[in-house]
Design a protein around this motif. Structure first.
Motif, mmCIF file in Angstrom:
data_model
loop_
_atom_site.group_PDB
_atom_site.id
_atom_site.type_symbol
_atom_site.label_atom_id
_atom_site.label_comp_id
_atom_site.label_asym_id
_atom_site.label_seq_id
_atom_site.Cartn_x
_atom_site.Cartn_y
_atom_site.Cartn_z
ATOM 1 N N LEU A 181 0.890 -1.426 0.089
ATOM 2 C CA LEU A 181 -0.164 0.107 0.431
ATOM 3 C C LEU A 181 1.080 1.369 -0.026
ATOM 4 O O LEU A 181 0.159 2.759 -0.567
ATOM 5 C CB LEU A 181 -1.134 0.115 1.047
ATOM 6 N N VAL A 182 2.066 1.286 0.839
ATOM 7 C CA VAL A 182 2.505 2.089 0.931
ATOM 8 C C VAL A 182 3.053 3.588 -0.272
ATOM 9 O O VAL A 182 3.334 4.010 -0.748
ATOM 10 C CB VAL A 182 4.003 2.056 1.493
ATOM 11 N N LEU A 183 4.130 2.779 -1.742
ATOM 12 C CA LEU A 183 3.690 3.347 -2.192
ATOM 13 C C LEU A 183 2.769 3.587 -3.374
ATOM 14 O O LEU A 183 2.921 5.122 -3.551
ATOM 15 C CB LEU A 183 5.476 2.894 -3.904
ATOM 16 N N PRO A 184 2.115 3.362 -3.769
ATOM 17 C CA PRO A 184 0.784 4.327 -4.442
ATOM 18 C C PRO A 184 0.210 5.040 -3.523
ATOM 19 O O PRO A 184 -0.452 5.571 -4.240
ATOM 20 C CB PRO A 184 -0.149 2.554 -4.410
ATOM 21 N N ALA A 185 -0.185 4.762 -2.266
ATOM 22 C CA ALA A 185 -0.431 5.572 -1.140
ATOM 23 C C ALA A 185 0.197 7.608 -1.109
ATOM 24 O O ALA A 185 -0.392 7.893 -1.529
ATOM 25 C CB ALA A 185 -0.596 5.269 -0.280
ATOM 26 N N VAL A 186 1.729 7.098 -1.608
ATOM 27 C CA VAL A 186 2.641 8.284 -1.521
ATOM 28 C C VAL A 186 2.160 8.738 -3.073
ATOM 29 O O VAL A 186 1.994 10.048 -2.598
ATOM 30 C CB VAL A 186 3.628 7.364 -0.665
ATOM 31 N N THR A 187 2.322 7.759 -4.104
ATOM 32 C CA THR A 187 2.131 8.629 -4.665
ATOM 33 C C THR A 187 1.027 9.447 -5.383
ATOM 34 O O THR A 187 0.981 10.498 -5.575
ATOM 35 C CB THR A 187 2.085 7.598 -6.203
ATOM 36 N N LEU A 188 -0.214 8.620 -4.578
ATOM 37 C CA LEU A 188 -1.964 9.633 -4.546
ATOM 38 C C LEU A 188 -1.743 10.618 -4.331
ATOM 39 O O LEU A 188 -2.661 11.763 -4.267
ATOM 40 C CB LEU A 188 -2.154 8.096 -4.373
ATOM 41 N N ALA A 189 -0.879 10.132 -3.104
ATOM 42 C CA ALA A 189 -1.103 11.527 -1.541
ATOM 43 C C ALA A 189 -0.138 12.979 -2.100
ATOM 44 O O ALA A 189 -1.551 14.190 -1.479
ATOM 45 C CB ALA A 189 -1.044 10.896 -0.233
ATOM 46 N N LEU A 190 0.788 12.449 -2.982
ATOM 47 C CA LEU A 190 2.042 13.156 -2.840
ATOM 48 C C LEU A 190 0.372 14.988 -3.756
ATOM 49 O O LEU A 190 1.260 15.814 -2.832
ATOM 50 C CB LEU A 190 2.419 13.273 -3.964
ATOM 51 N N PRO A 191 0.345 14.943 -4.608
ATOM 52 C CA PRO A 191 -0.255 16.474 -5.491
ATOM 53 C C PRO A 191 -1.085 16.876 -4.370
ATOM 54 O O PRO A 191 -1.712 17.882 -4.273
ATOM 55 C CB PRO A 191 -0.869 15.765 -6.688
ATOM 56 N N SER A 192 -1.735 15.723 -3.376
ATOM 57 C CA SER A 192 -2.992 16.254 -3.024
ATOM 58 C C SER A 192 -2.598 16.707 -1.808
ATOM 59 O O SER A 192 -3.246 18.146 -1.109
ATOM 60 C CB SER A 192 -4.238 15.772 -2.281
ATOM 61 N N ILE A 193 -1.622 16.257 -0.695
ATOM 62 C CA ILE A 193 -0.281 16.727 -0.037
ATOM 63 C C ILE A 193 -0.786 18.880 -0.416
ATOM 64 O O ILE A 193 -0.582 19.490 0.449
ATOM 65 C CB ILE A 193 0.287 16.503 0.427
ATOM 66 N N ALA A 194 -0.007 18.968 -1.322
ATOM 67 C CA ALA A 194 0.148 20.003 -1.823
ATOM 68 C C ALA A 194 -0.443 20.691 -1.512
ATOM 69 O O ALA A 194 -0.615 21.923 -1.680
ATOM 70 C CB ALA A 194 1.013 19.535 -3.474
ATOM 71 N N VAL A 195 -2.172 20.703 -2.265
ATOM 72 C CA VAL A 195 -3.203 21.771 -2.938
ATOM 73 C C VAL A 195 -3.313 21.349 -1.426
ATOM 74 O O VAL A 195 -3.467 23.089 -0.645
ATOM 75 C CB VAL A 195 -4.043 20.861 -2.939
ATOM 76 N N VAL A 196 -3.638 21.073 -0.845
ATOM 77 C CA VAL A 196 -3.592 20.926 0.819
ATOM 78 C C VAL A 196 -3.202 21.743 1.754
ATOM 79 O O VAL A 196 -3.135 22.854 2.741
ATOM 80 C CB VAL A 196 -4.078 20.063 1.691
ATOM 81 N N ALA A 197 -1.493 21.628 1.650
ATOM 82 C CA ALA A 197 -0.785 22.334 2.513
ATOM 83 C C ALA A 197 -1.108 24.251 1.847
ATOM 84 O O ALA A 197 -0.739 24.726 2.910
ATOM 85 C CB ALA A 197 0.660 21.893 2.327
ATOM 86 N N ARG A 198 -0.689 24.270 0.786
ATOM 87 C CA ARG A 198 -1.502 25.228 0.239
ATOM 88 C C ARG A 198 -2.483 26.332 0.388
ATOM 89 O O ARG A 198 -2.700 26.941 0.979
ATOM 90 C CB ARG A 198 -1.172 25.496 -1.692
ATOM 91 N N MET A 199 -3.307 25.135 0.318
ATOM 92 C CA MET A 199 -4.604 26.361 0.569
ATOM 93 C C MET A 199 -4.611 26.121 2.278
ATOM 94 O O MET A 199 -4.936 27.344 3.284
ATOM 95 C CB MET A 199 -5.396 24.394 0.672
ATOM 96 N N THR A 200 -3.774 25.486 3.375
ATOM 97 C CA THR A 200 -4.090 25.891 4.413
ATOM 98 C C THR A 200 -3.454 27.208 4.799
ATOM 99 O O THR A 200 -3.811 27.800 5.447
ATOM 100 C CB THR A 200 -3.238 24.469 5.197
ATOM 101 N N ARG A 201 -2.163 27.230 4.066
ATOM 102 C CA ARG A 201 -1.053 28.109 4.576
ATOM 103 C C ARG A 201 -1.759 29.495 3.798
ATOM 104 O O ARG A 201 -2.422 30.796 4.246
ATOM 105 C CB ARG A 201 0.330 28.141 3.573
ATOM 106 N N ALA A 202 -2.624 29.520 2.532
ATOM 107 C CA ALA A 202 -3.504 30.908 2.401
ATOM 108 C C ALA A 202 -4.552 31.232 3.498
ATOM 109 O O ALA A 202 -4.358 32.512 3.534
ATOM 110 C CB ALA A 202 -4.083 30.442 0.767
#
Lengths: 522, 306, 293
Positions: free
Chosen positions: B173-194
């Protein structure tokens, strides 16, 4: 450094532990697609056959040397030109305990021939019309007219005998997901698009197989399939990446096992289209393509240079001497095109009298045969070199397939692999080259018409004299080399990459047959 | 509240029927005959015609649509054209894999994305803010299938930490989950900051600051709650897309989930399976949105449902 | 997907534009983005002059060579020069992204503005239809469209354009709704200005900046979307060079010749990053509050 060492230790210990717990011998096979079903009634593709042929057995089979071998029948003979009599084994039971007998054979064939809808392999059986029970352990397989390829038809893995009790109690739908037969392995579970598990049949009539379990895993990504072999997640890769084969062969940890197959990938011309109806244009195309270089650089051992429109292991094969007739010679190709009335412009493109560029529309198969899309791109470039512009119309298979089967074919070129599934020339030659066998009813996509060829092919189908048949097919192949409705490019090479731990595997020329009974992991 | 829920759920029905209608039409437009595909290379036209009839493909589009809607109302999603299994069976086999992957990914997004966003917002304009901004943008910019390939080469082939593909253990599960999460992590981090920065400018924060509330407490107690609403909205969107099938991630890692199944259904012209999939996807979408809306109430009691 | 805050001050044209440019210039990241985008555009326009080799020309004997002096980025499985294909590949990516976003922006903002301005039934019908599209996982929608129409440049553009319409419609609608209630619009209306004039003179220039920011970000997504379709074999057709197409065919050699699949991936990532940085920079420039307190 230290952490790596600790990590390796942990890994080793884990492996040892799991090794002792799982003393079972499990063979993990990865291949690109999941089957449609595990019932030959519904499934005639290799991914299905690879699994169900471990569970269901036919009366006879062909071995790796294309010789007929006994399975559920002990002997067979033609008692007249339309009737083939089989004596059955008496000591066999199905995985569910049902005894194997003539009734089971009749049940299997009746199901395929008379059910609504009939079994998908019925169309492969030509004039073969069904089974008649003679006594409890004797059956006759009958045809409506004398049929040369009859014996080979019975060897097809689709004819594997099913347990009548199981079909009746489970129903067709459930049975197709969990078949019950007499074979060396029994069905365990099928998780769609993930894995199919089968296990050893302890009571198998040839003795218990060496392997305890076989896991067929679905890995669509070519790269990932190869990697799973390297990382030890898989023991065997079907349809491996050709470019990885030389490295694997050189590596003592792996084995590459292959056999020339019964499929041929070819570039076909649509003879109804004006540009390619001129044999000189077709010859020019043949001269423009460096077929040896394609085999070497694109197939890289994953296919063999084709020498005829049917594969070498197929009955009736004859070398069409294409390299001698049409060697790679772009100069000659250009000359032929000029003879055909084209002139080469400053831009290097051939134009006809009206100034129209010689442009061919191609419908290549894509993702269906080994490197088909790549070969399409290479052919495009080879033809550009002699001034022919090729426009590729690459679709996904569903679309390409329906276009190929259309009443008319609006493309000049079509590339595709044709498998002679029965390993008898009739199967390919008749449907592909008899003038009346046009789509959608049949497969003469190039609208090839030659009265002599029609006559020879009909005679060869009806004859039971194998020498006579072979000679007729030889004449057809010579004529095809002259008329050139299609240029064979490469022959299939049935290859598997295995871990060196695996023993006993021999590749089979027929893609559908995967013999795992003698395989072991000592 | 109950009224609101009921209305939202009822609204699903026209949406789902609309989506199914679109699918029915579009599969009629796509070239390629499912019957011919099933029967394969050597089928006779007669056999294809028979199969078309037995699959009901010869009926007019509208008739098929109405019949299908009738079946749905009886809880019957039909049988797959390709392998004739009940669509419900196929879905109940496939969905758990997708849910597993989506949940693993969304947990990663929560525990990585939000803290990163907070960290960046706590020192806007600082080097750490810039590093987080650029890396999260980079995460957003890489094609998922490419990231997956690179991960496989690094972590499966070279380091041998995780399997190349397939399912089974947590390590799969690790690699697919990280791959899938990566762009969403970016989106959420940016949103949280803003949003955090936005809230920090609000009057009540200024008041709190003027009253001498410490910066840390200010950030976590006063700001976060108010900043969460847009973040949760984005999380919901991301979760919705993940549950809708991570086609590329599933393809690269041979993960037998809904995304691959959908592509498979499209390529095989299995419109019955596709209709069922789309129906369920539309319901998932509505359900996730509902969850998001309800969570607003939990985060901020002032939100009223009407 | 970051939701850009709608720009606030409806200040007079020229001075505002100067302010924006002044702020943008000081934003290092935004400038980097702009430079990346400009380089990409130049690469696409001047590809025939920049590329050292014909991107379609094959040399099967020199296939899969690692980067070297003759081929700076190596060759692919057909022995084609990867550097030349990367340069030409910028064309496919840009053409698809720019055209599809332009179509989506035009149609979407028109629909959204109309819905927002007229309200009522029109608003309901338009926005529910947009919801319908959003209910579909977007990649699947694109796959269905391309399957129906056949792969190729035009249909790829169309599929991506369809997907961007709802986003632009939403932005336009919310911008219009916000502005509609603003004093200066109400004032203009009460002064008897015609509806069309109100829209043209007051609304368009004001939500234009938001759309610009969105367009830049959506160009980034469009490149990613095109790459996803090409990866699945549904995008731009050979022999046209496309970055994702290069990854798709190079992935089979990921162990033996990793450069074939990795280099185009880096190209995509840089291009997308460029548009993202540019979009961010533009937003900060239009709406400075998001950067500093």
């Amino acid at each position: 450094m230290l952490t790596t060492r600790v990590f390796t230790m942990v890994l080793l210990v884990t492996m040892l532990l799991t090794g002792t717990v799982l003393a079972q011998k499990t063979l993990t096979i990865v291949r690109p697609t999941d089957p449609v079903s595990l019932d030959p009634q519904l499934e005639t593709t290799a991914p299905g056959s690879w699994v169900f042929s471990q569970i269901l057995e036919p009366l006879i089979t062909v071995n790796q040397d294309m010789e007929i071998e006994s399975r559920l029948a002990t002997s067979w003979e033609f008692i007249d030109p339309t009737r083939l009599r089989f004596t059955l084994r008496q000591d066999v039971t199905f995985h569910d305990g049902t005894p194997f007998n003539a009734e089971a054979v009749a049940f299997t064939w009746d199901r395929a021939f008379n059910n609504d809808p009939p079994g998908r392999w019925k169309a492969l059986a030509g004039p073969v019309s069904g089974v008649e029970i003679v006594d409890e352990y004797t059956v006759d397989i009958v045809a409506s007219q004398p049929y040369g390829p009859m014996l080979l038809t019975v060897t097809m893995p689709y004819t594997g005998v099913v347990s009548p009790t199981a079909v009746e109690t489970m129903g067709d739908d459930a049975f197709s997901r969990a078949p019950v037969g007499t074979g060396p392995f029994k069905f365990v579970e099928w998780r769609a698009n993930d894995r199919i598990v089968i296990e050893a049949n302890d009571d198998y009539w040839r003795g218990r197989p060496a392997l305890d379990r076989i896991v067929f895993r679905t890995v669509p990504e070519e790269g990932a399939r190869m990697l799973s072999l390297r990382t030890g997640e898989a023991d065997m890769v079907l349809m491996p990446t050709p470019s990885d084969l030389p490295a694997l062969e050189a590596d003592p940890d792996f084995i590459v096992e292959g056999a020339p197959g019964v499929g041929v990938f070819y570039l076909a011309f649509n003879l109804e289209r004006p540009a390619v109806s001129d044999v000189r244009v077709r010859q020019a195309v043949a001269h423009a393509i460096d077929r040896e270089l394609i085999a070497e650089a694109i197939l890289e051992g994953g296919g063999v240079l084709a020498t005829s429109v049917i594969g070498e292991p197929v009955f009736g094969y004859k070398d069409m001497e294409l390299l001698e007739r049409y060697p790679y010679d772009p100069e000659r190709a250009i000359e032929l095109l000029e003879e055909a009335g084209y002139t080469r412009g400053n831009d290097g493109l051939m134009r006809d009298d009206a100034g129209q560029v010689l442009r061919l529309d191609a419908l290549p198969s894509n993702g269906r045969s080994l490197k088909d899309r790549e070969i399409a791109e290479v052919l495009q470039e080879f033809l550009r070199q002699v001034g022919i512009e090729v426009e590729l119309h690459v679709f996904e298979w569903a679309t390409t397939f329906s276009l190929m089967r259309g009443e008319t074919l609006d493309y000049d070129l079509n590339s595709f692999t044709w498998f002679t599934t029965t390993a008898d020339a009739d199967y390919t030659m008749y449907s592909n080259y008899v003038s009346t066998e046009t789509p959608p009813a049949s497969w003469n996509r190039w609208r090839y018409a030659n009265a002599d060829v029609d006559e020879w092919l009909k005679a060869a189908r009806a004859s039971l004299d194998m020498d006579e048949r072979a000679e007729l097919y030889g004449m057809v192949q010579d004529q095809l080399a002259i008329d050139l409705p299609a240029i064979p490019l490469y022959g299939s090479y049935e290859v598997a990459a295995l871990s060196a731990d695996v023993t006993g595997f021999v590749a089979h020329p027929i893609q559908y047959i995967l013999d795992l009974f003698p395989v072991d992991k000592p | 509240m109950l009224n609101y829920l009921l209305r939202r759920i009822l609204l699903t029905i026209p949406l789902a029927l609309g989506v199914v209608f679109i699918v029915t039409i579009s599969f009629d437009l796509i070239p390629g005959d499912p019957a011919a595909l099933i029967l394969g290379e050597f089928a006779t036209p007669q056999a294809v015609a028979e199969l078309r009839t037995s699959l009901g493909l010869d009926r007019p589009l509208l008739v098929r649509y109405v019949a299908y809607v009738g079946d749905i109302l009886q809880g019957d999603l039909g049988r797959s054209i390709r392998d004739r299994r009940p669509v419900t069976a196929i879905l109940s086999e496939t969905f758990p894999y997708t849910v597993q992957l989506a949940l693993a990914a969304i947990v990663l997004v929560l525990i990585v994305g939000i803290p990163l966003g907070l960290l960046a917002a706590s020192r806007p304009g600082s080097w750490i803010d810039n590093v987080i901004r650029v890396t999260s943008l980079a995460g957003l910019s890489m094609p998922v299938f490419w990231t997956g390939l690179v991960f496989i080469v690094i972590f499966s082939v070279n380091l041998r930490w995780f399997p190349v593909s397939g399912t089974g253990t947590w390590r799969h599960l690790v690699l697919p989950a990280v791959t899938l999460a990566l762009p969403s992590i970016a989106v959420v981090a940016r949103m949280t900051r803003a949003t955090v920065l936005e809230v920090l400018r609000e009057d009540f924060i200024r008041t709190a600051r003027a009253k001498g509330v410490g910066e840390t407490s200010l950030l976590y107690k006063h700001t976060l709650r108010n900043a969460l609403i847009p973040v949760v909205t984005v999380l919901g969107l991301q979760l919705g897309q993940m549950l809708g099938g991570a086609v590329l991630t599933e393809t690269v890692f041979a993960w037998p989930g809904v995304g691959r199944l959908t592509v498979f259904a499209i390529f095989n012209r299995d419109f019955v399976l596709m209709q069922g999939l789309v129906l369920v996807l539309a319901m998932v979408y509505v359900f996730v949105n509902l969850l998001v809306d309800l969570s607003y109430g939990l985060i901020d009691p002032r939100v009223a449902y009407s | 997907m970051s939701l850009a805050a709608a720009p606030q001050a409806p200040a007079a044209g020229a001075t505002r534009r100067n302010d924006v440019w002044r702020r943008f210039r000081r934003n290092t990241l935004g400038m980097i983005g702009a430079v990346i985008v400009i380089v990409m555009v130049l690469m696409a326009v001047f590809a025939p002059y920049l590329a050292p080799n014909d991107p379609a020309s094959q040399d099967l004997r020199a296939r899969r060579t690692a980067p070297n002096v003759q081929y700076l980025l190596g060759t692919d499985e057909f022995g084609r020069d990867i550097l030349s294909r990367i340069i030409y590949g910028a064309r496919a990516s840009l053409v698809v992204a720019v055209t599809s976003v332009a179509i989506g922006l035009t149609l979407g903002s028109f629909l959204g503005a109309l819905a927002g301005y007229l309200g009522g039934l029109v608003d309901g019908v338009v926005m529910r239809t947009m919801d319908l599209f959003l209910a579909f996982p977007y990649l699947l929608l694109a796959i269905i469209i391309v399957s129906a129409l056949g792969p190729g440049l035009q249909n790829t553009i169309f599929a991506i354009a369809v997907w961007t319409i709802p986003a632009f419609a939403r932005v336009a609608r919310s911008a219009v709704l916000q502005l509609k209630e603003r004093d200066f619009v109400t004032a203009a209306k009460s002064l008897g200005a015609k509806e069309a004039r109100v829209m043209r003179v007051h609304l368009l220039p004001n939500f234009g900046s938001t759309l610009l920011v969105y367009a830049s970000l959506y160009l980034a997504y469009a490149i990613l979307m095109e790459s996803a379709l090409s990866f699945l074999g549904l995008g731009v057709q050979p022999p046209t060079a496309s970055w994702a197409g290069m990854i798709a065919s190079g992935r089979n050699y990921i162990t033996s010749a990793p450069h074939i699949a990795t280099i185009p991936g880096i190209a995509i990532a840089i291009a997308v990053l460029g548009f993202n940085l540019l979009g961010d920079g533009l937003r900060d420039a239009y709406d400075p509050r998001t950067v500093k307190r």
